[in-house]
Motif scaffolding. Structure first.
Motif, PDB file in Angstrom:
ATOM      1  N   TYR A  62    -108.548  42.403 -18.031  1.00 40.17           N
ATOM      2  CA  TYR A  62    -109.558  42.602 -19.078  1.00 40.17           C
ATOM      3  C   TYR A  62    -110.960  42.193 -18.623  1.00 40.17           C
ATOM      4  CZ  TYR A  62    -105.163  42.758 -21.572  1.00 40.17           C
ATOM      5  OH  TYR A  62    -103.878  43.068 -21.956  1.00 40.17           O
ATOM      6  N   ASN A  64    -113.419  43.633 -17.329  1.00 37.61           N
ATOM      7  CA  ASN A  64    -114.541  44.524 -17.647  1.00 37.61           C
ATOM      8  C   ASN A  64    -114.719  44.769 -19.138  1.00 37.61           C
ATOM      9  OD1 ASN A  64    -115.189  44.916 -14.905  1.00 37.61           O
ATOM     10  ND2 ASN A  64    -113.612  46.511 -14.708  1.00 37.61           N
ATOM     11  N   GLU A  65    -113.878  44.150 -19.960  1.00 37.79           N
ATOM     12  CA  GLU A  65    -113.981  44.342 -21.411  1.00 37.79           C
ATOM     13  C   GLU A  65    -115.079  43.464 -21.991  1.00 37.79           C
ATOM     14  OE1 GLU A  65    -112.324  46.528 -23.253  1.00 37.79           O
ATOM     15  OE2 GLU A  65    -111.244  47.296 -21.496  1.00 37.79           O
ATOM     16  N   ARG A  66    -115.739  43.967 -23.015  1.00 42.07           N
ATOM     17  CA  ARG A  66    -116.805  43.238 -23.689  1.00 42.07           C
ATOM     18  C   ARG A  66    -116.573  43.257 -25.195  1.00 42.07           C
ATOM     19  NH1 ARG A  66    -116.981  42.129 -19.231  1.00 42.07           N
ATOM     20  NH2 ARG A  66    -118.748  41.974 -17.776  1.00 42.07           N
ATOM     21  N   PRO A  67    -117.060  42.248 -25.938  1.00 38.32           N
ATOM     22  CA  PRO A  67    -117.930  41.153 -25.504  1.00 38.32           C
ATOM     23  C   PRO A  67    -117.169  40.072 -24.736  1.00 38.32           C
ATOM     24  CG  PRO A  67    -117.369  40.895 -27.805  1.00 38.32           C
ATOM     25  CD  PRO A  67    -116.794  42.219 -27.386  1.00 38.32           C
ATOM     26  N   LEU A  68    -117.896  39.284 -23.959  1.00 26.99           N
ATOM     27  CA  LEU A  68    -117.282  38.208 -23.200  1.00 26.99           C
ATOM     28  C   LEU A  68    -116.820  37.101 -24.141  1.00 26.99           C
ATOM     29  CD1 LEU A  68    -119.721  37.859 -20.166  1.00 26.99           C
ATOM     30  CD2 LEU A  68    -117.378  38.768 -20.127  1.00 26.99           C
ATOM     31  N   ASP A  70    -116.158  33.359 -24.764  1.00 28.75           N
ATOM     32  CA  ASP A  70    -116.469  31.993 -24.334  1.00 28.75           C
ATOM     33  C   ASP A  70    -116.049  31.064 -25.463  1.00 28.75           C
ATOM     34  OD1 ASP A  70    -117.989  29.979 -22.572  1.00 28.75           O
ATOM     35  OD2 ASP A  70    -118.946  29.740 -24.534  1.00 28.75           O
ATOM     36  N   GLY A 154    -113.321  38.643 -19.177  1.00 29.52           N
ATOM     37  CA  GLY A 154    -113.789  39.659 -20.111  1.00 29.52           C
ATOM     38  C   GLY A 154    -113.682  39.169 -21.542  1.00 29.52           C
ATOM     39  N   ASN A 155    -113.041  39.973 -22.410  1.00 34.20           N
ATOM     40  CA  ASN A 155    -112.926  39.598 -23.821  1.00 34.20           C
ATOM     41  C   ASN A 155    -111.613  38.898 -24.142  1.00 34.20           C
ATOM     42  OD1 ASN A 155    -111.094  41.779 -23.700  1.00 34.20           O
ATOM     43  ND2 ASN A 155    -111.519  42.326 -25.852  1.00 34.20           N
ATOM     44  N   TYR A 181    -108.061  37.976 -28.098  1.00 31.41           N
ATOM     45  CA  TYR A 181    -108.914  39.120 -27.747  1.00 31.41           C
ATOM     46  C   TYR A 181    -110.127  39.129 -28.679  1.00 31.41           C
ATOM     47  CZ  TYR A 181    -104.530  40.631 -25.606  1.00 31.41           C
ATOM     48  OH  TYR A 181    -103.356  40.692 -24.869  1.00 31.41           O
ATOM     49  N   ASP A 184    -115.560  41.267 -31.679  1.00 36.03           N
ATOM     50  CA  ASP A 184    -117.020  41.228 -31.772  1.00 36.03           C
ATOM     51  C   ASP A 184    -117.404  39.761 -31.940  1.00 36.03           C
ATOM     52  OD1 ASP A 184    -116.791  40.539 -34.529  1.00 36.03           O
ATOM     53  OD2 ASP A 184    -116.830  42.646 -35.114  1.00 36.03           O
ATOM     54  N   GLU A 185    -118.651  39.481 -32.254  1.00 32.08           N
ATOM     55  CA  GLU A 185    -119.096  38.087 -32.286  1.00 32.08           C
ATOM     56  C   GLU A 185    -118.415  37.264 -33.377  1.00 32.08           C
ATOM     57  OE1 GLU A 185    -123.107  38.733 -35.039  1.00 32.08           O
ATOM     58  OE2 GLU A 185    -123.280  38.155 -32.929  1.00 32.08           O
TER      59      GLU A 185
END
Length: 211
Positions: A62, A64-68, A70, A154-155, A181, A184-185
């Motif tokens: 994953y 390359n998946e976004r959003p990251l 953290d 990634g996400n 996973y 979104d934010e």
């Protein structure tokens, strides 16, 4: 704990003996608490044996998946999650809501989880989290055996840990393969697969919402 009385941890032989005594056969899998697991732990029978982790996903899939994702950003402040526990047949056996408060000081975080089940029962777990750098995290809680290890890319983030769950005077150690996973934010989805001695017990599915 009753003074002078030692709590006993089951072995694989103990579990197998309990299952056979019931006339059953064993066929050839953020944390979740005893209210969910109690009905299944003594009866992990007829389950399908997991073939290890061969061929399963890894966090790098994953990257390359976004959003990251953290954890210091997402698990900071007030959150709520709605979840279900399904047994190995896929039947929903428990529903619950988790209210959470996350705080961080540098790379050290605390995630306070308060569970409310559909029958009104409540429980609590407090995670102590560490950002180890490089997408690696570690976590500790009172009922976690040793350290929970997490790897993000990634996400997505994958946690691996063992929970010690007392049920009717016996302590069961249950393994979790826990995936998060970030959608979104504010929204994150979570699925955790539970097993004991490789025997699949069930899954927990949650939807997190950051307030």
């Amino acid at each position: 704990v009753i003074p002078g009385r030692r709590r006993r941890t089951t072995t694989a032989a103990d579990t197998a003996g309990q299952i056979r005594a019931r006339g059953l056969k064993i066929g050839s899998t953020t944390g979740y608490i005893r209210e969910i697991m109690a009905p299944l732990l003594p009866l992990a029978a007829g389950a399908t044996l997991m073939a290890g982790c061969a061929g399963g996903p890894v966090p790098a899939d994953y990257a390359n998946e976004r959003p990251l994702l953290d954890l210091k950003t997402y698990f900071n402040g007030e959150l709520v999650a709605h979840g279900i526990f399904t047994d190995r047949s896929g039947r929903v056996v428990r529903r619950f809501v988790v209210d959470m408060t996350g705080t961080w000081t540098g790379n050290q975080g605390v995630l306070d989880e308060r569970f409310t089940y559909s029958d009104g029962k409540t429980e609590r777990r407090v995670w102590r989290l560490t950002d180890e750098g490089g997408g690696r995290y570690s976590g500790r809680a009172d009922d976690v055996v040793g350290v929970a290890n997490g790897q993000a890319a990634g996400n997505a983030l994958n946690w691996r840990y063992t929970l010690s769950l007392p049920v009717d005077g016996t302590v069961y150690e249950v393994q979790f393969d826990d995936w998060m996973y970030l959608m979104d934010e504010r929204v994150m989805l979570n699925k955790a697969r539970m097993s004991k001695f490789g025997i699949f017990l069930g899954e927990v599915t949650l939807a997190f919402y950051k307030k």
